[in-house]
Design an enzyme around this catalytic site. Structure first.
Site, PDB file in Angstrom:
ATOM      1  N   LYS A  36       0.826  -1.217   0.000  1.00 29.00           N
ATOM      2  CA  LYS A  36       0.000   0.000   0.000  1.00 29.00           C
ATOM      3  C   LYS A  36       0.856   1.261   0.000  1.00 29.00           C
ATOM      4  CE  LYS A  36      -2.166  -0.866   3.828  1.00 29.00           C
ATOM      5  NZ  LYS A  36      -1.319  -2.044   4.193  1.00 29.00           N
ATOM      6  N   ARG A  72      -8.564   1.348  10.037  1.00 26.61           N
ATOM      7  CA  ARG A  72      -8.286  -0.068  10.243  1.00 26.61           C
ATOM      8  C   ARG A  72      -9.491  -0.828  10.795  1.00 26.61           C
ATOM      9  NH1 ARG A  72      -2.107  -0.740  12.543  1.00 26.61           N
ATOM     10  NH2 ARG A  72      -1.052   0.002  10.664  1.00 26.61           N
ATOM     11  N   ARG A 104      12.510  -8.233   5.592  1.00 23.58           N
ATOM     12  CA  ARG A 104      12.956  -6.830   5.648  1.00 23.58           C
ATOM     13  C   ARG A 104      14.106  -6.655   6.644  1.00 23.58           C
ATOM     14  NH1 ARG A 104       7.114  -3.803   6.443  1.00 23.58           N
ATOM     15  NH2 ARG A 104       6.358  -3.964   4.293  1.00 23.58           N
ATOM     16  N   ARG A 154      13.467  -5.340  12.490  1.00 23.68           N
ATOM     17  CA  ARG A 154      12.625  -4.699  13.483  1.00 23.68           C
ATOM     18  C   ARG A 154      11.735  -5.736  14.151  1.00 23.68           C
ATOM     19  NH1 ARG A 154       9.602   0.093  10.376  1.00 23.68           N
ATOM     20  NH2 ARG A 154       8.255  -1.698  10.109  1.00 23.68           N
ATOM     21  N   ARG A 174       0.097  -9.923  13.441  1.00 20.84           N
ATOM     22  CA  ARG A 174      -0.465  -8.754  12.761  1.00 20.84           C
ATOM     23  C   ARG A 174      -1.526  -9.163  11.748  1.00 20.84           C
ATOM     24  NH1 ARG A 174       4.689  -5.666  10.518  1.00 20.84           N
ATOM     25  NH2 ARG A 174       3.148  -4.112   9.852  1.00 20.84           N
TER      26      ARG A 174
END
Length: 220
Positions: A13, A88, A127, A160, A171
């Site tokens: 996104k 959300r 990542r 992270r 999540r």
């Protein structure tokens, strides 16, 4: 153009919002960026936000609403905006509609970017972020020249906490429980379009533009 991009974390996104924002001359407003900025301030508000984000939990509505409302009041958002990661849940969506209505405004379109969960896990858990300059890499798709070292400044690369696989899966679970009802909400309002988020960035961008124009087929 006043657009909402929906989709799970890692659906792309942010990349799409930046590209479309440049195309249409409106700002990308990313709740995640707003939250990370307030966390870096090391304020009471930032520590509160971090306590949720580090566990893969959604930050409470009232905190997010304050940050987004302040951003949408800035001059550059007057011609329009692309909301990335907000709303959300239905409560946030209703609060957004009420806030826009106060200024005689409304959303033009809501587009959901659909990506399978396992693809999301692969995207996010790979990542790596530079501790020094915050440059981002991916161990599979965009690796640094030297493993664990930033190409730009030589800083240490790390994963992270909210990019760890266990946190990513949490999540996604939270997303399924809290965010997917938004699809039904916006569908009832006649605002929803859905696109396949797997493929080259330019391909997904074309699908979103087609959905905004009302000519895109739903994802398979």
């Amino acid at each position: 153009m006043r657009l909402v991009l929906l989709g799970p974390p890692g659906a792309g996104k942010g990349t799409q919002a930046r590209a479309l924002g440049a195309l249409w001359g409106v700002p990308q407003v990313a709740s995640g960026d707003l939250l990370r900025a307030v966390v870096r301030e090391d304020s009471e508000l930032g520590r509160e936000a971090a306590s949720y984000m580090d566990r893969g939990q959604l930050v409470p509505d009232d905190l997010v609403l304050k940050l987004v409302a302040a951003r949408l009041r800035k001059d550059d958002a007057r011609p329009g905006f692309i909301l990335d990661g907000f709303p959300r849940n239905v409560t946030q969506a209703e609060a957004l509609a009420k806030g826009l209505e106060h200024f005689n405004l409304k959303l033009d379109k809501v587009v959901a970017v659909i990506v399978p969960d396992e693809e999301i896990v692969k995207r996010i858990s790979g990542r790596r972020t530079c501790r020094n300059c915050a440059a981002m890499y991916h161990v599979l798709f965009e690796p640094p020249a030297k493993a664990g070292v930033c190409d730009k400044c030589g800083g240490e690369l790390y994963q992270r906490e909210d990019d760890a696989e266990e946190t990513v899966r949490e999540r996604l679970k939270v997303f399924a429980e809290a965010t997917r009802p938004l699809l039904d909400h916006y569908d009832r309002l006649g605002l929803l379009g859905q696109v396949d988020g797997v493929g080259r960035t330019d391909e997904v961008e074309k699908r979103i533009i087609a959905a905004v124009n009302g000519v895109a087929p739903p994802p398979k």
